[in-house]
Enzyme design. Structure first.
Site, PDB file in Angstrom:
ATOM      1  N   HIS A  10     -72.037 -20.708  -4.328  1.00 35.27           N
ATOM      2  CA  HIS A  10     -72.848 -21.848  -3.893  1.00 35.27           C
ATOM      3  C   HIS A  10     -74.131 -21.359  -3.216  1.00 35.27           C
ATOM      4  O   HIS A  10     -74.180 -21.233  -1.989  1.00 35.27           O
ATOM      5  CB  HIS A  10     -72.055 -22.726  -2.921  1.00 35.27           C
ATOM      6  N   GLU A  23     -76.759 -22.981  -2.633  1.00 28.14           N
ATOM      7  CA  GLU A  23     -77.342 -24.022  -1.772  1.00 28.14           C
ATOM      8  C   GLU A  23     -76.881 -23.878  -0.330  1.00 28.14           C
ATOM      9  O   GLU A  23     -77.581 -24.330   0.585  1.00 28.14           O
ATOM     10  CB  GLU A  23     -76.998 -25.424  -2.303  1.00 28.14           C
ATOM     11  N   CYS A  56     -70.823 -23.437  -9.453  1.00 29.09           N
ATOM     12  CA  CYS A  56     -69.370 -23.505  -9.283  1.00 29.09           C
ATOM     13  C   CYS A  56     -68.756 -24.383 -10.375  1.00 29.09           C
ATOM     14  O   CYS A  56     -68.692 -23.987 -11.535  1.00 29.09           O
ATOM     15  CB  CYS A  56     -69.027 -23.979  -7.875  1.00 29.09           C
TER      16      CYS A  56
END
Length: 258
Positions: free
Chosen positions: A234, A236, A135
C-alpha cells in the site's frame, strides 16, 4: 494551462475512507485530479485519464488489530534513521487510528465491486489508459487477465516470519529493467504488508517484477510502453517515502501523456 489528468480511484461503498483519503492525496501531490468511484458512485461523465484500482479491507481483515505500544516498537525496529523515526512517531499512529476508524466492516466478498472494477479494468486496458492496482487491485487486475491467486498465504510463512504491518518492514527485490525499477530505483524496496492473498500465476501480458524472500510475487506489470502496474503493498500509506510516491507520479505523468 493544461488541465490536471483525471484519475479514477475505486473502493467499496462501505468503509474504505482511509484508503480513499490517502490515495487521493497522493494523486493530488503528483499533479492529478482524483475521482472517487464505488459501486454506488459510478464514474462521472467525461473521460478518465488514468485508473487506480484500490485495496480493500475485505482482503486483509483484522490486520490492524495491534495496540499503539506494539506499533511504537515496530517503528523502532523498521526506521533506524533518527529523522525518519521521529516522523514515523507522528505519522504511523495517525494512519493506524484512521484506518481503524474508517476500515470496512464487511469482511466477505463484494460482488458489486468485483463487477464494477472488472469492467473498469477491461475498458481501461482497451482504451490504453494507465492503470495502477494496489493490493486487492493488483489481484483483480491479474484475474481479469486470466491469472490465478493464492487464496491463503499461510503455507508461505512456515520458515519465514509473516509480516503484517502498515510500516515498511518487508524487503522486496525488483526485476532489473522493469518499469517498477525505473520508477523507484533498482535497489531492494522496503514495503508494508496488509494482505492474505497474492498473485500465483500472472495473467496474459503480465510479468512478475518484484518478489519477497519467500518467492511470493509482490508486483506485476505489462510489457511494452503502457503503464499497467500492480503492487501488493500500500504505497498510499507511505506518503513520506519518496520511492513509493513515484508510483503515483508515474501514473499521473502517463495519464497526462508524459
Amino acid at each position: 494551462m493544461r488541465p490536471r489528468p483525471r484519475i479514477g480511484i475505486t473502493g467499496p461503498d462501505r468503509g474504505g475512507l482511509a484508503a480513499w483519503i490517502m490515495t487521493a492525496r497522493a494523486i493530488r501531490r503528483a499533479g492529478g485530479r482524483p475521482v472517487r468511484i464505488t459501486p454506488a458512485r459510478h464514474p462521472p461523465r467525461g473521460r478518465l485519464d488514468g485508473l487506480v484500482i484500490g485495496g480493500g479491507a475485505d482482503v486483509d481483515p483484522g490486520l490492524y488489530g495491534q495496540d499503539p505500544l506494539h506499533l511504537m516498537r515496530e517503528i523502532d525496529a523498521s526506521e533506524p534513521a533518527t529523522g525518519q523515526r521521529l516522523l514515523a512517531y507522528m505519522l504511523y499512529p495517525l494512519l493506524w487510528l484512521l484506518r481503524r476508524l474508517l476500515r470496512t466492516k464487511h469482511h466477505g466478498g463484494d460482488r458489486a465491486r468485483d463487477l464494477l472494477e472488472t469492467e473498469l479494468i477491461r475498458r481501461a486496458l482497451a482504451d490504453g489508459l494507465p492503470v495502477l492496482g494496489i493490493c486487492r487491485g493488483m489481484q483483480l487486475l491479474n484475474v481479469v487477465q486470466g491469472g490465478s491467486l493464492h487464496q491463503d498465504l499461510e503455507g508461505f510463512y512456515r520458515e519465514i516470519p509473516r509480516v503484517r504491518s502498515i510500516l515498511p518492514r518487508k524487503m522486496v527485490t525488483l526485476a532489473p529493467g522493469s518499469r517498477l525499477a525505473a520508477l523507484t530505483g533498482p535497489a531492494p524496496l522496503a514495503v508494508n504488508a496488509l494482505h492474505h492473498q497474492a498473485v500465483d500465476r500472472p495473467g496474459r501480458g503480465l510479468h512478475a517484477v518484484a518478489r519477497e524472500p519467500s518467492g511470493l510475487v509482490q508486483a506485476i506489470e505489462a510489457s511494452g510502453p503502457r503503464f499497467v502496474l500492480g503492487v501488493q503493498w500500500h504505497p498510499e500509506y507511505l506518503p513520506q517515502k519518496v520511492r513509493h510516491q513515484r508510483l503515483f507520479r508515474g501514473l499521473v505523468r502517463a495519464a497526462g501523456g508524459g
